[in-house]
Write a protein that holds these residues in place. Structure first.
Motif, PDB file in Angstrom:
ATOM      1  N   LEU A  53       0.825  -1.207   0.000  1.00  0.00           N
ATOM      2  CA  LEU A  53       0.000   0.000   0.000  1.00  0.00           C
ATOM      3  C   LEU A  53       0.860   1.260   0.000  1.00  0.00           C
ATOM      4  CD1 LEU A  53      -2.763  -1.043   2.574  1.00  0.00           C
ATOM      5  CD2 LEU A  53      -3.000  -0.852   0.098  1.00  0.00           C
ATOM      6  N   ALA A  54       2.003   1.200   0.693  1.00  0.00           N
ATOM      7  CA  ALA A  54       2.885   2.367   0.731  1.00  0.00           C
ATOM      8  C   ALA A  54       3.475   2.659  -0.649  1.00  0.00           C
ATOM      9  CB  ALA A  54       4.006   2.134   1.744  1.00  0.00           C
ATOM     10  N   ARG A  55       3.737   1.620  -1.418  1.00  0.00           N
ATOM     11  CA  ARG A  55       4.259   1.844  -2.770  1.00  0.00           C
ATOM     12  C   ARG A  55       3.231   2.501  -3.684  1.00  0.00           C
ATOM     13  NH1 ARG A  55       7.208  -4.053  -3.679  1.00  0.00           N
ATOM     14  NH2 ARG A  55       8.970  -3.698  -2.233  1.00  0.00           N
ATOM     15  N   GLN A  56       1.953   2.293  -3.390  1.00  0.00           N
ATOM     16  CA  GLN A  56       0.896   2.882  -4.208  1.00  0.00           C
ATOM     17  C   GLN A  56       0.506   4.289  -3.757  1.00  0.00           C
ATOM     18  OE1 GLN A  56      -2.305   0.073  -4.011  1.00  0.00           O
ATOM     19  NE2 GLN A  56      -1.186  -1.548  -5.088  1.00  0.00           N
ATOM     20  N   GLU A  57       1.128   4.774  -2.685  1.00  0.00           N
ATOM     21  CA  GLU A  57       0.806   6.108  -2.181  1.00  0.00           C
ATOM     22  C   GLU A  57       1.326   7.173  -3.146  1.00  0.00           C
ATOM     23  OE1 GLU A  57      -0.770   9.037  -0.165  1.00  0.00           O
ATOM     24  OE2 GLU A  57      -1.026   6.949   0.464  1.00  0.00           O
ATOM     25  N   GLN A  60       4.303  12.052  -1.667  1.00  0.00           N
ATOM     26  CA  GLN A  60       5.676  11.654  -1.374  1.00  0.00           C
ATOM     27  C   GLN A  60       5.959  11.637   0.130  1.00  0.00           C
ATOM     28  OE1 GLN A  60       7.714  10.611  -3.676  1.00  0.00           O
ATOM     29  NE2 GLN A  60       9.504  10.305  -2.367  1.00  0.00           N
ATOM     30  N   LYS A  61       5.457  12.616   0.837  1.00  0.00           N
ATOM     31  CA  LYS A  61       5.724  12.711   2.276  1.00  0.00           C
ATOM     32  C   LYS A  61       5.122  11.531   3.026  1.00  0.00           C
ATOM     33  CE  LYS A  61       5.291  15.883   6.183  1.00  0.00           C
ATOM     34  NZ  LYS A  61       4.776  17.207   6.642  1.00  0.00           N
ATOM     35  N   LYS A  62       3.884  11.203   2.708  1.00  0.00           N
ATOM     36  CA  LYS A  62       3.239  10.067   3.366  1.00  0.00           C
ATOM     37  C   LYS A  62       3.928   8.754   3.006  1.00  0.00           C
ATOM     38  CE  LYS A  62      -1.394  12.033   3.856  1.00  0.00           C
ATOM     39  NZ  LYS A  62      -2.838  11.855   3.542  1.00  0.00           N
ATOM     40  N   GLN A  63       4.396   8.655   1.776  1.00  0.00           N
ATOM     41  CA  GLN A  63       5.082   7.438   1.361  1.00  0.00           C
ATOM     42  C   GLN A  63       6.393   7.250   2.131  1.00  0.00           C
ATOM     43  OE1 GLN A  63       6.383   7.328  -2.725  1.00  0.00           O
ATOM     44  NE2 GLN A  63       5.952   5.151  -2.891  1.00  0.00           N
ATOM     45  N   GLU A  64       7.162   8.330   2.281  1.00  0.00           N
ATOM     46  CA  GLU A  64       8.410   8.238   3.040  1.00  0.00           C
ATOM     47  C   GLU A  64       8.145   7.892   4.503  1.00  0.00           C
ATOM     48  OE1 GLU A  64      10.344  11.932   2.490  1.00  0.00           O
ATOM     49  OE2 GLU A  64      10.918  11.546   0.389  1.00  0.00           O
ATOM     50  N   GLU A  65       7.106   8.492   5.065  1.00  0.00           N
ATOM     51  CA  GLU A  65       6.756   8.174   6.452  1.00  0.00           C
ATOM     52  C   GLU A  65       6.357   6.709   6.603  1.00  0.00           C
ATOM     53  OE1 GLU A  65       3.672   9.785   9.927  1.00  0.00           O
ATOM     54  OE2 GLU A  65       3.626  10.613   7.886  1.00  0.00           O
ATOM     55  N   ALA A  66       5.618   6.201   5.623  1.00  0.00           N
ATOM     56  CA  ALA A  66       5.214   4.790   5.672  1.00  0.00           C
ATOM     57  C   ALA A  66       6.422   3.869   5.555  1.00  0.00           C
ATOM     58  CB  ALA A  66       4.219   4.497   4.553  1.00  0.00           C
ATOM     59  N   PHE A  67       7.380   4.224   4.690  1.00  0.00           N
ATOM     60  CA  PHE A  67       8.578   3.398   4.555  1.00  0.00           C
ATOM     61  C   PHE A  67       9.403   3.392   5.849  1.00  0.00           C
ATOM     62  CE2 PHE A  67       8.602   3.945  -0.314  1.00  0.00           C
ATOM     63  CZ  PHE A  67       7.870   2.781  -0.451  1.00  0.00           C
ATOM     64  N   GLU A  68       9.467   4.519   6.541  1.00  0.00           N
ATOM     65  CA  GLU A  68      10.178   4.568   7.817  1.00  0.00           C
ATOM     66  C   GLU A  68       9.498   3.671   8.853  1.00  0.00           C
ATOM     67  OE1 GLU A  68      12.985   5.937   8.706  1.00  0.00           O
ATOM     68  OE2 GLU A  68      13.385   6.710   6.692  1.00  0.00           O
ATOM     69  N   ARG A  69       8.183   3.712   8.868  1.00  0.00           N
ATOM     70  CA  ARG A  69       7.454   2.851   9.805  1.00  0.00           C
ATOM     71  C   ARG A  69       7.669   1.378   9.480  1.00  0.00           C
ATOM     72  NH1 ARG A  69       1.602   6.024   9.932  1.00  0.00           N
ATOM     73  NH2 ARG A  69       2.260   7.785  11.248  1.00  0.00           N
ATOM     74  N   ILE A  70       7.658   1.059   8.186  1.00  0.00           N
ATOM     75  CA  ILE A  70       7.869  -0.334   7.783  1.00  0.00           C
ATOM     76  C   ILE A  70       9.269  -0.800   8.169  1.00  0.00           C
ATOM     77  CG2 ILE A  70       8.097  -1.838   5.773  1.00  0.00           C
ATOM     78  CD1 ILE A  70       5.863  -0.181   4.467  1.00  0.00           C
ATOM     79  N   LYS A  71      10.256   0.078   8.022  1.00  0.00           N
ATOM     80  CA  LYS A  71      11.623  -0.274   8.411  1.00  0.00           C
ATOM     81  C   LYS A  71      11.705  -0.576   9.904  1.00  0.00           C
ATOM     82  CE  LYS A  71      16.360   1.476   8.165  1.00  0.00           C
ATOM     83  NZ  LYS A  71      17.215   2.624   7.753  1.00  0.00           N
ATOM     84  N   LYS A  72      11.033   0.228  10.703  1.00  0.00           N
ATOM     85  CA  LYS A  72      11.028  -0.014  12.147  1.00  0.00           C
ATOM     86  C   LYS A  72      10.311  -1.316  12.481  1.00  0.00           C
ATOM     87  CE  LYS A  72       9.649   2.098  16.527  1.00  0.00           C
ATOM     88  NZ  LYS A  72       8.970   3.255  17.164  1.00  0.00           N
ATOM     89  N   PHE A  73       9.202  -1.572  11.802  1.00  0.00           N
ATOM     90  CA  PHE A  73       8.479  -2.820  12.035  1.00  0.00           C
ATOM     91  C   PHE A  73       9.321  -4.031  11.628  1.00  0.00           C
ATOM     92  CE2 PHE A  73       4.239  -0.435  11.710  1.00  0.00           C
ATOM     93  CZ  PHE A  73       4.077  -0.446  13.084  1.00  0.00           C
TER      94      PHE A  73
END
Length: 240
Positions: A53-57, A60-73
């Motif tokens: 879902l983050a790749r389909q965002e 840009q700002k929301k996508q980067e935030e989602a990728f950071e969250r995924i990295k932490k997870f």
């Protein structure tokens, strides 16, 4: 995408709590370890869906935030897996030690006296001219070794069986979690289909109402034209 993030966050907290409970217990059962393994599989699948879902965002700002969250997870998932592996290893080692202690406790223990010849009886020295007595059967520890080898084989078989059962339980729980997610997905799809059907039904009613109004307006127009021409004829007829 917020729904996926909330689901991943909730699963991460639940896994952390379950691992704390397992660490506090001295000897967790295979069923408890299987539950945590199934939760790890579900958490990994949730992260995959969140990443998709983050790749389909588009923002840009929301996508980067989602990728950071995924990295932490992902880091949390790696930590959880290392903890569950350590718990499994500690449990296997404890079980192996218990089986070994139990096996050693079953073996007969014959105390050896300080003087091995203390209880020996001195008999008459055989003469060279006397016939030799047949020697008795030699006794070795082969029976004890066979029992020990059999016990070790049984122990290895039980350990392998327990590990296989844990894997089967984990797979079954993972399949159950997947079926639950598919059920929720099918429910959401059904709701969307119902909404589309209702929308199409409303659109059909609206189209039929517009067509009926258009026919009525057409008849009103023709009637108005006829009345207008009739009025013009009457005016011209009486004013001449």
């Amino acid at each position: 995408m917020n729904v996926a993030f909330n689901s991943a966050l909730r699963q991460s907290r639940a896994l952390r709590s379950e691992l704390v409970d397992l660490n506090t217990k001295g000897a967790p059962t295979p069923a408890e370890i299987g539950n945590v393994s199934a939760s790890l599989a579900t958490f990994s699948k949730t992260l995959d869906e969140y990443q998709q879902l983050a790749r389909q965002e588009l923002i840009q700002k929301k996508q980067e935030e989602a990728f950071e969250r995924i990295k932490k997870f992902r880091l949390d998932l790696s930590d959880f897996r290392s903890q569950i592996d350590a718990i499994k290893k500690a449990r296997d080692e404890a079980q192996h030690q218990n089986n070994r202690n139990e096996l050693l406790g079953r073996r007969p223990y014959n105390a050896t006296p300080e003087n091995p010849y203390a209880n020996a009886t001195v008999g008459p020295t055989p003469s060279a001219f006397q016939p030799r007595q047949p020697a008795g059967p030699l006794t070795t520890g082969s029976a004890d070794e066979m029992r020990e080898a059999h016990a070790f084989r049984e122990q290895n078989f039980m350990a392998t069986t327990n590990q296989a059962l844990d894997e089967y339980i984990a797979r079954g729980q993972a399949v159950l979690g997947d079926l639950g997610q598919q059920r929720e997905m099918l429910k959401n799809t059904q709701k969307r289909l119902y909404n589309v059907a209702n929308t199409l039904g409303v659109s059909g009613d609206t189209i039929r109402m517009v067509e009926r109004r258009a026919r009525e307006d057409k008849w009103i127009f023709f009637a108005g034209v006829i009345v207008f021409f009739l009025f013009c004829w009457l005016v011209l007829h009486y004013l001449r």
